[in-house]
Design an enzyme around this catalytic site. Structure first.
Site, short mmCIF file in Angstrom:
data_model
loop_
_atom_site.label_atom_id
_atom_site.label_comp_id
_atom_site.label_asym_id
_atom_site.label_seq_id
_atom_site.Cartn_x
_atom_site.Cartn_y
_atom_site.Cartn_z
N ARG A 104 0.81 -1.21 0.00
CA ARG A 104 0.00 0.00 0.00
C ARG A 104 0.85 1.27 0.00
O ARG A 104 0.54 2.23 -0.72
CB ARG A 104 -0.95 -0.01 1.20
CG ARG A 104 -1.84 1.21 1.34
CD ARG A 104 -2.46 1.69 0.03
NE ARG A 104 -3.12 0.65 -0.72
CZ ARG A 104 -3.39 0.73 -2.01
NH1 ARG A 104 -3.03 1.81 -2.71
NH2 ARG A 104 -3.99 -0.25 -2.63
N LYS A 139 1.31 25.03 -4.04
CA LYS A 139 0.06 24.39 -3.56
C LYS A 139 0.22 22.87 -3.62
O LYS A 139 -0.39 22.18 -4.43
CB LYS A 139 -1.12 24.87 -4.40
CG LYS A 139 -1.37 26.37 -4.25
CD LYS A 139 -2.49 26.85 -5.16
CE LYS A 139 -2.69 28.36 -5.04
NZ LYS A 139 -3.73 28.87 -5.95
N LYS A 171 3.48 39.38 -3.83
CA LYS A 171 2.09 39.22 -4.22
C LYS A 171 1.26 40.42 -3.79
O LYS A 171 1.78 41.37 -3.19
CB LYS A 171 1.54 37.91 -3.66
CG LYS A 171 2.39 36.70 -4.07
CD LYS A 171 1.66 35.39 -3.93
CE LYS A 171 0.72 35.20 -5.09
NZ LYS A 171 0.07 33.86 -5.03
N ASP A 222 -1.74 38.16 -13.19
CA ASP A 222 -2.71 37.37 -12.44
C ASP A 222 -4.14 37.56 -12.95
O ASP A 222 -4.65 38.67 -13.02
CB ASP A 222 -2.65 37.76 -10.96
CG ASP A 222 -3.50 36.87 -10.08
OD1 ASP A 222 -3.43 35.64 -10.24
OD2 ASP A 222 -4.24 37.41 -9.25
#
Length: 289
Positions: A104, A139, A171, A222
């Protein structure tokens, strides 16, 4: 696709160790211990149940190695390769307990990273007729950033900054607190060394004109529609790198790339990629070797 960077062995080892500790807990794989004799051996294959781009083989291999060094993991494809549905990605053989206990964790890493690589490749294909590059963002899944950014490279994309310490990205909130575009740029230039790149985000052409006067290495355009992006690229005139970002989808990326921007950053590459469906199929050996 350019040559892939090698994942540092120590980074792979520590991530896999943490994942195995999470899965095995305090008592180990009690199901396998209860049902599988210690002497049992097996062979298995990891196969793609759907088409996609492979990424994360080093992590899968390490999961089996740490669980039982006697398990042999033989890749049949390389990271960055395109797997068709049903293709065998790797063959595994050795002690059955080790194979079952690592299964797994190995598939979680391999499926997650292959999903990122596969989604990235779809975006890259959409703009192959342009010079623009697809790149990632910060992100990412906490503690998996290095691997997810590696998977973006496997899918033909490029990497943006890895963290807050390797480049300046001013930003909108920085601009608001600093007192404007020019003030933020002047402060950044006074603070960082000459090898550190400075990028600044703008959402209007007036802000862009101010950036062009003050100077920066990269400008992030942006959430601009294609017609405004095209005008922005004309204003920039090759004086700095032009990056587009914000709400980019598979349906819109071609029009964005055709405006002439250099980079298109997409958070969805890592925060919204679907895990590639992979499976491990096991067969028992006829006897001990």
């Amino acid at each position: 696709m350019s040559e892939l960077p090698a994942l540092p062995a120590q980074t792979v080892e520590s991530a896999v160790r943490a994942a195995l500790l999470e899965d095995l807990g305090r008592a180990g794989d009690i199901t396998t211990q209860a049902t599988i004799p210690a002497s049992a051996r097996a062979t298995a294959v990891i196969a793609a149940r759907e088409a996609g781009v492979v990424a994360g083989l080093a992590l899968a291999k390490e999961a089996f190695r740490q669980t039982d060094p006697a398990v042999s993991f033989i890749p049949c494809l390389e990271d960055g390769a395109r797997a068709t549905a049903g293709a065998v990605i790797a063959r595994i053989e050795g002690p059955a307990r080790g194979i079952l206990s690592a299964e797994r964790v190995a598939l979680n890493f391999l499926g997650r990273l292959s999903g990122v690589a596969t989604l990235t490749s779809r975006y890259v294909e959409k703009i192959s007729h342009t010079r623009a590059k697809v790149c990632d963002t910060r992100k990412t899944t906490p503690l998996l950033r290095a691997f997810e950014k590696y998977a973006v490279r496997c899918g033909g994309g490029a990497n943006h900054r890895f963290g807050l310490d390797d480049a300046v990205l001013i930003k909108d909130n920085h601009i608001a607190v600093a007192g404007g575009v020019t003030a933020a740029l002047r402060a950044a230039k006074a603070f960082v060394g000459h090898l550190v790149k400075i990028e600044i985000e703008v959402d209007t052409l007036d802000q862009l004109r101010e950036v062009l006067s003050a100077g920066a290495d990269v400008v992030l355009l942006d959430n601009m529609p294609p017609e405004k992006l095209r005008e922005a690229v004309g204003l920039i005139g090759g004086r700095m790198v032009a990056e587009a970002s914000g709400g980019v989808t598979l349906d819109t990326i071609a029009a964005i790339a055709e405006t002439g921007v250099d980079l298109i950053s997409i958070g969805a590459l890592t925060h919204s990629a679907r895990v590639l469906d992979l499976g491990l199929d096991i067969e028992m050996d006829s006897g001990p070797r």
